[in-house]
Design a protein around this motif. Structure first.
Motif, short mmCIF file in Angstrom:
data_model
loop_
_atom_site.label_atom_id
_atom_site.label_comp_id
_atom_site.label_asym_id
_atom_site.label_seq_id
_atom_site.Cartn_x
_atom_site.Cartn_y
_atom_site.Cartn_z
N ALA A 13 -6.81 40.27 -6.59
CA ALA A 13 -8.16 40.11 -7.14
C ALA A 13 -8.64 38.67 -6.94
O ALA A 13 -9.80 38.43 -6.56
N MET A 14 -7.74 37.69 -7.17
CA MET A 14 -8.11 36.29 -6.98
C MET A 14 -8.32 35.95 -5.51
O MET A 14 -9.19 35.16 -5.15
N ILE A 15 -7.51 36.57 -4.63
CA ILE A 15 -7.68 36.34 -3.19
C ILE A 15 -9.05 36.84 -2.73
O ILE A 15 -9.78 36.15 -2.01
N LEU A 16 -9.41 38.05 -3.14
CA LEU A 16 -10.71 38.62 -2.75
C LEU A 16 -11.86 37.81 -3.33
O LEU A 16 -12.88 37.60 -2.67
N LEU A 17 -11.69 37.33 -4.56
CA LEU A 17 -12.72 36.50 -5.16
C LEU A 17 -12.87 35.19 -4.40
O LEU A 17 -13.99 34.70 -4.19
N GLY A 18 -11.76 34.62 -3.96
CA GLY A 18 -11.81 33.40 -3.15
C GLY A 18 -12.48 33.64 -1.81
O GLY A 18 -13.23 32.79 -1.31
N LEU A 19 -12.21 34.81 -1.19
CA LEU A 19 -12.86 35.16 0.07
C LEU A 19 -14.37 35.26 -0.10
O LEU A 19 -15.15 34.77 0.72
N GLY A 30 -22.43 25.66 1.18
CA GLY A 30 -21.33 26.36 0.52
C GLY A 30 -20.90 25.66 -0.76
O GLY A 30 -21.43 24.61 -1.14
N LEU A 31 -19.93 26.28 -1.44
CA LEU A 31 -19.39 25.69 -2.65
C LEU A 31 -18.50 24.52 -2.28
O LEU A 31 -17.57 24.66 -1.47
N GLY A 32 -18.77 23.36 -2.85
CA GLY A 32 -17.94 22.19 -2.56
C GLY A 32 -16.52 22.37 -3.08
O GLY A 32 -16.32 22.79 -4.23
N PHE A 33 -15.54 22.05 -2.25
CA PHE A 33 -14.16 22.25 -2.67
C PHE A 33 -13.77 21.30 -3.80
O PHE A 33 -13.03 21.69 -4.71
N VAL A 34 -14.23 20.06 -3.75
CA VAL A 34 -13.83 19.08 -4.77
C VAL A 34 -14.28 19.51 -6.16
O VAL A 34 -13.46 19.53 -7.09
N PRO A 35 -15.56 19.85 -6.40
CA PRO A 35 -15.92 20.29 -7.75
C PRO A 35 -15.23 21.57 -8.18
O PRO A 35 -14.88 21.74 -9.36
N VAL A 36 -15.00 22.50 -7.24
CA VAL A 36 -14.32 23.75 -7.58
C VAL A 36 -12.87 23.47 -7.99
O VAL A 36 -12.40 23.93 -9.03
N GLY A 63 -3.17 24.10 11.44
CA GLY A 63 -4.39 23.95 10.64
C GLY A 63 -4.47 24.95 9.52
O GLY A 63 -5.56 25.27 9.04
N ILE A 64 -3.31 25.45 9.05
CA ILE A 64 -3.28 26.45 7.99
C ILE A 64 -2.60 25.85 6.77
O ILE A 64 -1.40 25.57 6.80
N PRO A 65 -3.34 25.61 5.68
CA PRO A 65 -2.70 25.13 4.45
C PRO A 65 -1.99 26.28 3.73
O PRO A 65 -2.58 27.32 3.48
N THR A 66 -0.72 26.10 3.41
CA THR A 66 0.05 27.18 2.79
C THR A 66 0.11 27.06 1.28
O THR A 66 0.57 27.99 0.61
N LEU A 105 -6.68 28.81 -2.25
CA LEU A 105 -6.25 28.94 -0.86
C LEU A 105 -7.20 29.84 -0.07
O LEU A 105 -7.55 29.54 1.07
N ALA A 106 -7.62 30.94 -0.68
CA ALA A 106 -8.55 31.85 0.00
C ALA A 106 -9.90 31.18 0.24
O ALA A 106 -10.54 31.41 1.27
N LEU A 107 -10.34 30.37 -0.70
CA LEU A 107 -11.61 29.66 -0.54
C LEU A 107 -11.59 28.75 0.68
O LEU A 107 -12.59 28.64 1.40
N ILE A 108 -10.45 28.11 0.94
CA ILE A 108 -10.34 27.19 2.07
C ILE A 108 -10.27 27.96 3.39
O ILE A 108 -10.93 27.62 4.38
N ILE A 109 -9.48 29.03 3.44
CA ILE A 109 -9.21 29.72 4.70
C ILE A 109 -10.30 30.73 5.04
O ILE A 109 -10.47 31.09 6.21
N ALA A 110 -11.06 31.19 4.07
CA ALA A 110 -12.06 32.25 4.29
C ALA A 110 -13.02 31.94 5.45
O ALA A 110 -13.23 32.79 6.32
N PRO A 111 -13.62 30.75 5.52
CA PRO A 111 -14.53 30.48 6.64
C PRO A 111 -13.85 30.55 8.00
O PRO A 111 -14.43 31.04 8.98
N ILE A 112 -12.58 30.06 8.08
CA ILE A 112 -11.86 30.09 9.35
C ILE A 112 -11.55 31.53 9.74
O ILE A 112 -11.70 31.93 10.90
N LEU A 113 -11.14 32.33 8.77
CA LEU A 113 -10.81 33.74 9.02
C LEU A 113 -12.04 34.51 9.49
O LEU A 113 -11.99 35.26 10.49
#
Length: 510
Positions: free
Chosen positions: A171-177, A203-209, A322-325, A438-446
């Motif tokens: 659920a959190m992964i899909l929400l991040g996507l 987009g949503l800024g990563f730092v404030p999130v 370029g993939i953060p784990t 993690l999903a928020l970061i990778i979603a645009p690349i995916l």
């Protein structure tokens, strides 16, 4: 030969006064972050990103990397002395570390934890040197099809390695996507989910999130907890272990180094998983496993080494693919992007100076951390006595100033507070925050790789299994899904069988 020359050049760049200073600041701040319960490496790295804006990319990554593995070092202090993990990866250390403290061997446990962390960190750096360039050369052959298939495996692994329940993790992964799709479409320029708010076009800024969920959320959650802190303060002469303790820790340290590094390559909660796996293996191969939990040095040496070795392992996919784990590594990726450097297959060839200076600084940071975490234990213990009512406004002020300084935007402060409340609620409902970040970061690349592949094939999905590399990753993804289903089915059968046995009056054997 080239490796030796490159590493020598890296040390020449790293051993400047400025870079040594930045490495020391990162290691010291990371150790403090690890010692203070409730902050963790992710929040520590996020809080210090604004401090890197005035320095170059090399200095920024050196300081942030210092925080990352410094927090892994410092987390053992509270676990051993107080039975309170400074960060999640040190939970396992509490089991035997605190028992050693109660027996008067807390100093020896701290020494072994620091020594094991140094060995695990050093060996993992060797792994980064060997494996990262090799993976980068292979990854240069990757196109959008292969990148999408690889990220698909990463997401499935993340779902299977989450610390919470599987359904909540997904659920959190899909929400991040979904959160990652907010803003302007990079291929068509269409606006998505912005609702006319101009500040959301990028987009949503990563730092404030991230600051909101892991900074404000931690503060709100900590206000509900009342911790009774009984702090043991070992003397410096009590830090030296006996010969038996040192001998017993050698094999667990070596095993923990290998376990941590290879688990660190996988997406998900690598530090937590590596600690658990190391502790489980040490307990199973021990001659007297029943003594674990009563103060065995192996229960400290193995897990502490593994979670620090996982730090080096997690850097390999970041630098080469370029993939953060992990979320903490994702924050470092964002910091590099802010400084105009993009990790990935071309990172090492295009930025060799940054890569080899980082490797050299990791060696240097390991030495600094070993020097910090033994003589300064008394100072770190004193930090534990600082009342939370004093730490609360300091952390809150850092979050507010750090977020506002990125874009000088009041809207970012709204995002910060909004996601702070969401982070608090998700934590209260026992949802894992790491998959979301993690999903928020990778979603645009995916998404970009998926759509570019379909554009290349004219909309034909067959392109994803026409490539042998892509087909391999898809098969791995399917096998992982089937494995997860089988595990859930097996657990459900065991629970049903247990309920049936209790209903018939049977008492299961211990």
């Amino acid at each position: 030969m080239d490796v030796s020359i490159n590493l020598l050049d890296g040390f020449q760049a790293a051993l400047t006064f400025r870079n040594i200073y930045l490495c020391f600041i990162g290691c010291f701040f990371g150790s403090v972050v690890g010692v203070l319960p409730g902050i963790g490496p992710l929040a520590g790295i996020t809080l210090l990103i604004p401090a890197t804006y005035g320095i170059d990319a090399t200095g920024a990554i050196i300081m942030l990397a210092g925080i990352y593995y410094g927090a892994m070092y410092g987390g053992s202090t509270t676990s051993i002395l107080m039975n309170i993990p400074g960060e999640s990866a040190s939970v396992v250390t509490c089991i035997d570390g605190y028992q050693m403290t109660k027996k008067g061997r807390g100093g020896a446990a701290l020494f072994i934890a620091a020594w094991g962390s140094w060995v695990g960190g050093t060996l993992s750096i060797l792994g980064v040197m060997v494996l990262a360039p090799t993976l980068a050369n292979i990854a240069t052959k990757f196109g959008p099809v292969e990148i999408f298939s690889l990220l698909l495996v990463a997401f499935i692994l993340l779902g299977s390695l989450g610390t919470g329940s599987t359904l909540k993790t997904w659920a959190m992964i899909l929400l991040g996507l979904l959160a990652g799709t907010v803003g302007m479409d990079g291929l068509t320029g269409a606006l998505r989910f912005t609702h006319g708010i101009r500040e959301l076009y990028d987009g949503l800024g990563f730092v404030p999130v991230a600051m909101g969920m892991f900074g404000i959320g931690e503060i709100l959650g900590a206000t509900e907890e009342t911790l009774v802190r009984d702090v043991f303060k070992p003397r410096f002469r009590e830090l030296l272990p006996t010969w038996q303790e040192l001998k017993a820790s050698i094999n667990p340290v070596l095993r923990g180094s290998g376990i941590g590094f290879f688990i660190g390559l996988l997406p998900g909660a690598a530090h937590i998983l590596s600690s658990l796996v190391s502790y489980t293996i040490e307990k199973r191969i021990a001659k007297n496993p029943e003594e674990f939990g009563t103060g065995r040095i192996e229960g400290v040496a193995g897990p502490e080494t593994a979670n620090n070795a996982a730090t080096g392992g997690a850097m390999v996919p970041l630098l080469s693919l370029g993939i953060p784990t992990t979320p903490a590594v994702a924050v470092m990726m964002v910091a590099l992007l802010i400084h105009g450097v993009r990790p990935g297959p071309l990172f090492i060839s295009e930025n060799p100076a940054i890569f080899w200076t980082l490797i050299a600084s990791m060696y240097m940071g390991n030495v600094i951390l070993l020097a910090l975490n033994l003589p300064l234990i008394g100072i770190f213990v004193s930090l534990l006595r600082v009342p939370f009512r004093i730490l609360f406004p300091i952390i809150l002020l850092i979050c507010l100033v750090g977020t506002y300084s990125v874009n000088n935007s009041r809207f970012d402060l709204i995002i910060l507070l909004l996601f702070g409340v969401l982070g608090y609620l998700f934590r209260k409902w026992e949802y894992d925050l790491a998959p979301f970040v993690l999903a928020l970061i990778i979603a645009p690349i995916l998404e970009e790789a998926f759509r570019q592949a379909l554009m290349r094939s004219g909309g034909a999905f067959a392109i994803f299994w026409q490539s042998s590399i892509s087909l391999f990753f898809i098969v791995v993804s399917v096998l992982l899904v089937l494995l997860n289903i089988y595990k859930r089915w097996g657990r459900a059968n065991q629970e049903d069988k247990g309920e049936a046995d209790q209903g018939q009056g049977f008492i299961p054997r211990p």
